[in-house]
Design a protein around this motif. Structure first.
Motif, PDB file in Angstrom:
ATOM      1  N   LEU A 156      -1.047   6.321  -7.884  1.00 43.03           N
ATOM      2  CA  LEU A 156       0.256   5.723  -7.392  1.00 43.03           C
ATOM      3  C   LEU A 156       0.322   4.251  -6.939  1.00 43.03           C
ATOM      4  O   LEU A 156      -0.234   3.426  -6.450  1.00 43.03           O
ATOM      5  CB  LEU A 156       1.224   6.977  -6.907  1.00 43.03           C
ATOM      6  N   PRO A 157       2.838   3.916  -7.261  1.00 44.06           N
ATOM      7  CA  PRO A 157       2.799   2.676  -7.068  1.00 44.06           C
ATOM      8  C   PRO A 157       2.350   2.670  -5.720  1.00 44.06           C
ATOM      9  O   PRO A 157       2.575   4.074  -4.707  1.00 44.06           O
ATOM     10  CB  PRO A 157       3.663   2.442  -7.772  1.00 44.06           C
ATOM     11  N   ALA A 158       2.562   1.096  -4.298  1.00 44.77           N
ATOM     12  CA  ALA A 158       2.728   1.229  -2.928  1.00 44.77           C
ATOM     13  C   ALA A 158       4.076   1.594  -3.076  1.00 44.77           C
ATOM     14  O   ALA A 158       5.450   1.422  -3.878  1.00 44.77           O
ATOM     15  CB  ALA A 158       2.580  -0.211  -2.996  1.00 44.77           C
ATOM     16  N   SER A 159       3.837   2.771  -2.213  1.00 43.93           N
ATOM     17  CA  SER A 159       5.237   2.774  -1.317  1.00 43.93           C
ATOM     18  C   SER A 159       6.276   2.271  -0.362  1.00 43.93           C
ATOM     19  O   SER A 159       7.523   3.242  -0.502  1.00 43.93           O
ATOM     20  CB  SER A 159       4.723   4.793  -1.289  1.00 43.93           C
ATOM     21  N   LYS A 160       6.256   1.744  -0.190  1.00 41.10           N
ATOM     22  CA  LYS A 160       6.599   0.874   1.644  1.00 41.10           C
ATOM     23  C   LYS A 160       6.321  -0.614   0.691  1.00 41.10           C
ATOM     24  O   LYS A 160       5.750  -0.693   0.510  1.00 41.10           O
ATOM     25  CB  LYS A 160       5.751   0.826   2.620  1.00 41.10           C
ATOM     26  N   PRO A 161       6.955  -1.391   1.259  1.00 38.44           N
ATOM     27  CA  PRO A 161       6.757  -2.588   1.222  1.00 38.44           C
ATOM     28  C   PRO A 161       5.983  -3.446   1.536  1.00 38.44           C
ATOM     29  O   PRO A 161       5.193  -4.487   1.139  1.00 38.44           O
ATOM     30  CB  PRO A 161       8.223  -3.627   1.540  1.00 38.44           C
ATOM     31  N   SER A 162       5.139  -2.595   2.413  1.00 32.92           N
ATOM     32  CA  SER A 162       4.551  -2.953   3.527  1.00 32.92           C
ATOM     33  C   SER A 162       2.801  -2.949   2.630  1.00 32.92           C
ATOM     34  O   SER A 162       2.097  -3.588   2.728  1.00 32.92           O
ATOM     35  CB  SER A 162       4.621  -3.240   5.153  1.00 32.92           C
ATOM     36  N   ASP A 163       3.014  -1.775   1.437  1.00 32.34           N
ATOM     37  CA  ASP A 163       2.055  -1.331   1.179  1.00 32.34           C
ATOM     38  C   ASP A 163       1.959  -2.310   0.314  1.00 32.34           C
ATOM     39  O   ASP A 163       2.404  -2.297  -0.772  1.00 32.34           O
ATOM     40  CB  ASP A 163       1.716  -0.411   0.267  1.00 32.34           C
ATOM     41  N   LYS A 164      -0.168  -2.868  -0.851  1.00 29.16           N
ATOM     42  CA  LYS A 164      -0.006  -3.677  -1.639  1.00 29.16           C
ATOM     43  C   LYS A 164      -0.735  -3.116  -2.458  1.00 29.16           C
ATOM     44  O   LYS A 164      -2.360  -1.943  -1.692  1.00 29.16           O
ATOM     45  CB  LYS A 164      -0.486  -4.894  -0.468  1.00 29.16           C
ATOM     46  N   LEU A 165      -0.529  -2.979  -3.530  1.00 26.76           N
ATOM     47  CA  LEU A 165      -1.701  -2.415  -5.305  1.00 26.76           C
ATOM     48  C   LEU A 165      -2.313  -3.504  -5.270  1.00 26.76           C
ATOM     49  O   LEU A 165      -1.741  -4.395  -5.737  1.00 26.76           O
ATOM     50  CB  LEU A 165      -0.561  -1.967  -6.100  1.00 26.76           C
ATOM     51  N   SER A 166      -3.500  -3.713  -4.869  1.00 24.77           N
ATOM     52  CA  SER A 166      -4.134  -5.359  -5.800  1.00 24.77           C
ATOM     53  C   SER A 166      -4.729  -4.411  -6.878  1.00 24.77           C
ATOM     54  O   SER A 166      -4.429  -2.854  -7.682  1.00 24.77           O
ATOM     55  CB  SER A 166      -5.580  -5.066  -5.164  1.00 24.77           C
ATOM     56  N   GLN A 167      -4.873  -5.718  -7.714  1.00 27.01           N
ATOM     57  CA  GLN A 167      -5.398  -5.355  -9.117  1.00 27.01           C
ATOM     58  C   GLN A 167      -6.402  -5.067  -9.390  1.00 27.01           C
ATOM     59  O   GLN A 167      -6.383  -4.544 -10.849  1.00 27.01           O
ATOM     60  CB  GLN A 167      -5.540  -7.239  -9.653  1.00 27.01           C
ATOM     61  N   ASN A 168      -7.329  -4.455  -8.199  1.00 25.37           N
ATOM     62  CA  ASN A 168      -8.219  -3.705  -9.051  1.00 25.37           C
ATOM     63  C   ASN A 168      -8.422  -2.131  -8.730  1.00 25.37           C
ATOM     64  O   ASN A 168      -9.108  -1.279  -8.846  1.00 25.37           O
ATOM     65  CB  ASN A 168      -9.859  -3.842  -8.630  1.00 25.37           C
ATOM     66  N   GLY A 169      -6.688  -1.752  -8.835  1.00 29.94           N
ATOM     67  CA  GLY A 169      -6.814  -0.341  -8.229  1.00 29.94           C
ATOM     68  C   GLY A 169      -6.678   0.459  -6.670  1.00 29.94           C
ATOM     69  O   GLY A 169      -6.339   0.834  -6.123  1.00 29.94           O
ATOM     70  N   ASN A 170      -6.995  -0.588  -5.857  1.00 31.00           N
ATOM     71  CA  ASN A 170      -6.788  -0.442  -4.162  1.00 31.00           C
ATOM     72  C   ASN A 170      -6.155  -0.081  -3.723  1.00 31.00           C
ATOM     73  O   ASN A 170      -4.794  -1.382  -4.632  1.00 31.00           O
ATOM     74  CB  ASN A 170      -7.750  -1.154  -3.647  1.00 31.00           C
ATOM     75  N   SER A 195      -9.127  -1.821   9.245  1.00 28.23           N
ATOM     76  CA  SER A 195      -8.089  -2.234   7.598  1.00 28.23           C
ATOM     77  C   SER A 195      -8.328  -0.715   7.340  1.00 28.23           C
ATOM     78  O   SER A 195      -9.886  -0.428   7.179  1.00 28.23           O
ATOM     79  CB  SER A 195      -8.087  -2.941   6.912  1.00 28.23           C
ATOM     80  N   ILE A 196      -7.473  -0.458   6.315  1.00 33.58           N
ATOM     81  CA  ILE A 196      -7.718   1.050   5.635  1.00 33.58           C
ATOM     82  C   ILE A 196      -7.609   1.125   4.436  1.00 33.58           C
ATOM     83  O   ILE A 196      -6.076   0.240   3.737  1.00 33.58           O
ATOM     84  CB  ILE A 196      -6.915   2.297   5.949  1.00 33.58           C
ATOM     85  N   THR A 197      -8.594   0.993   3.272  1.00 37.79           N
ATOM     86  CA  THR A 197      -8.496   0.628   2.087  1.00 37.79           C
ATOM     87  C   THR A 197      -8.849   2.157   0.921  1.00 37.79           C
ATOM     88  O   THR A 197      -9.452   2.841   1.293  1.00 37.79           O
ATOM     89  CB  THR A 197      -9.921  -0.273   1.643  1.00 37.79           C
ATOM     90  N   THR A 198      -7.881   2.717   0.326  1.00 35.44           N
ATOM     91  CA  THR A 198      -7.850   3.716  -0.485  1.00 35.44           C
ATOM     92  C   THR A 198      -7.561   3.299  -2.150  1.00 35.44           C
ATOM     93  O   THR A 198      -7.426   2.838  -2.141  1.00 35.44           O
ATOM     94  CB  THR A 198      -6.997   5.287   0.030  1.00 35.44           C
ATOM     95  N   THR A 200      -0.470   0.081   5.016  1.00 38.58           N
ATOM     96  CA  THR A 200      -0.190  -0.039   6.729  1.00 38.58           C
ATOM     97  C   THR A 200       0.568   0.870   7.154  1.00 38.58           C
ATOM     98  O   THR A 200       1.743   1.594   6.303  1.00 38.58           O
ATOM     99  CB  THR A 200       0.697  -1.201   6.276  1.00 38.58           C
ATOM    100  N   ARG A 201       0.078   1.539   7.761  1.00 38.43           N
ATOM    101  CA  ARG A 201       0.659   2.819   9.078  1.00 38.43           C
ATOM    102  C   ARG A 201       0.745   2.410  10.296  1.00 38.43           C
ATOM    103  O   ARG A 201      -0.045   1.993  11.225  1.00 38.43           O
ATOM    104  CB  ARG A 201      -0.071   4.121   8.603  1.00 38.43           C
ATOM    105  N   ARG A 202       1.642   2.947  11.477  1.00 34.79           N
ATOM    106  CA  ARG A 202       1.717   3.207  12.509  1.00 34.79           C
ATOM    107  C   ARG A 202       0.726   4.497  13.320  1.00 34.79           C
ATOM    108  O   ARG A 202       0.796   5.148  12.703  1.00 34.79           O
ATOM    109  CB  ARG A 202       3.125   3.333  13.235  1.00 34.79           C
ATOM    110  N   ILE A 203       0.679   4.447  14.439  1.00 32.02           N
ATOM    111  CA  ILE A 203       0.078   5.222  15.186  1.00 32.02           C
ATOM    112  C   ILE A 203       0.511   6.327  15.450  1.00 32.02           C
ATOM    113  O   ILE A 203       1.712   7.000  14.942  1.00 32.02           O
ATOM    114  CB  ILE A 203       0.211   4.526  16.649  1.00 32.02           C
TER     115      ILE A 203
END
Length: 95
Positions: A23-37, A16-19, A41-44
């Motif tokens: 900014l708010p999540a840009s795709k429905p599959s992207d998730k912004l957690s409560q702590n700001g992480n 998994s990749i966390t950064t 979700t990305r493809r090849i």
């Protein structure tokens, strides 16, 4: 500088990749957690920009392993977390 993470060869990634993002999540599959992480979700061959000068690209996915290409300026060290921890341990033990 181009650094290729050898995750597929040595199996060291967690899959998994966390950064941090302001900014708010840009795709429905992207998730912004409560702590700001922001978990992305990305493809090849899709990329993620970190700041203005670091690009992280998904190159290969094999089971639970992910191969990444990281383009960053030479002045910015790029290490796997396990290697980074060893570097920090060595610095601490020599001081």
């Amino acid at each position: 500088m181009e650094v290729v993470n050898n995750a597929v060869q040595n199996g060291s990634t967690q899959g998994s990749i966390t950064t941090k993002s302001y900014l708010p999540a840009s795709k429905p599959s992207d998730k912004l957690s409560q702590n700001g992480n922001l978990t992305l979700t990305r493809r090849i061959h899709e990329s993620i920009m970190i700041g203005d000068n670091i690009t992280l690209t998904i190159m290969e996915v094999s089971g639970n392993q992910v191969a990444l290409t990281i383009n960053a300026p030479k002045a910015i060290p790029v290490n796997r977390l396990d290697i980074y921890k060893k570097i920090c341990e060595r610095k601490t033990s020599t001081q």
